[in-house]
Design an enzyme around this catalytic site. Sequence first.
Site, mmCIF file in Angstrom:
data_model
loop_
_atom_site.group_PDB
_atom_site.id
_atom_site.type_symbol
_atom_site.label_atom_id
_atom_site.label_comp_id
_atom_site.label_asym_id
_atom_site.label_seq_id
_atom_site.Cartn_x
_atom_site.Cartn_y
_atom_site.Cartn_z
ATOM 1 N N HIS A 89 0.840 -1.194 0.000
ATOM 2 C CA HIS A 89 0.000 0.000 0.000
ATOM 3 C C HIS A 89 0.877 1.247 0.000
ATOM 4 O O HIS A 89 2.067 1.178 0.268
ATOM 5 C CB HIS A 89 -0.963 0.018 1.195
ATOM 6 C CG HIS A 89 -0.304 0.136 2.524
ATOM 7 N ND1 HIS A 89 0.212 -0.947 3.203
ATOM 8 C CD2 HIS A 89 -0.058 1.215 3.299
ATOM 9 C CE1 HIS A 89 0.729 -0.544 4.339
ATOM 10 N NE2 HIS A 89 0.588 0.776 4.427
ATOM 11 N N HIS A 119 9.577 11.171 -5.868
ATOM 12 C CA HIS A 119 8.203 11.216 -6.359
ATOM 13 C C HIS A 119 7.706 9.806 -6.651
ATOM 14 O O HIS A 119 8.481 8.861 -6.656
ATOM 15 C CB HIS A 119 8.103 12.073 -7.628
ATOM 16 C CG HIS A 119 8.841 11.512 -8.800
ATOM 17 N ND1 HIS A 119 10.199 11.665 -8.960
ATOM 18 C CD2 HIS A 119 8.426 10.792 -9.872
ATOM 19 C CE1 HIS A 119 10.583 11.069 -10.077
ATOM 20 N NE2 HIS A 119 9.519 10.519 -10.650
ATOM 21 N N GLU A 175 4.139 11.986 -10.704
ATOM 22 C CA GLU A 175 4.436 12.123 -12.127
ATOM 23 C C GLU A 175 3.473 11.222 -12.894
ATOM 24 O O GLU A 175 3.216 10.095 -12.486
ATOM 25 C CB GLU A 175 5.877 11.678 -12.396
ATOM 26 C CG GLU A 175 6.256 11.593 -13.854
ATOM 27 C CD GLU A 175 7.643 10.980 -14.065
ATOM 28 O OE1 GLU A 175 8.109 11.007 -15.208
ATOM 29 O OE2 GLU A 175 8.236 10.458 -13.088
#
Length: 140
Positions: A8, A67, A116
């Site tokens: 998760h 990211h 992204e």
Amino acid sequence: MRIGGINHLTFSVSDLEKSIHFYQNVFGAKLLVKGRNLAYFDLNGIWLALNVQQDIPRNDIQHSYTHIAFSVKEEDFDHVVEKLKELGVNILPGRERDERDKRSVYFTDPDGHKFEFHTGTLNDRLSYYKSEMHHMQFFD
């Protein structure tokens, strides 16, 4: 030891309602449960969790390249970028890239977590690097 796939993703958020709205509208995540300080979503089979945390530093990581990237189809890319703009999402300046490295848009959620949407694959990236980045060492 064998590690499976990602179990998760959890993000600390300051405003649960604002974040729920963001993840539903930007990612199309399906809200599964909402509590006073948490929300769980199904994001195309990924368990996404939001937990409220008020008093934590939120700005430091924004200055890094850290990211999470999600795949989007090349033919959907322009529409995806337009949708981000329509939703008022904070779109970040992208880095310069060769067209063989495919297309990306970087953006943040309301708490500064960086994401992204990318049209390429790992194989695309490796193929590009093998042809251009002769200083790199590749392994099988």
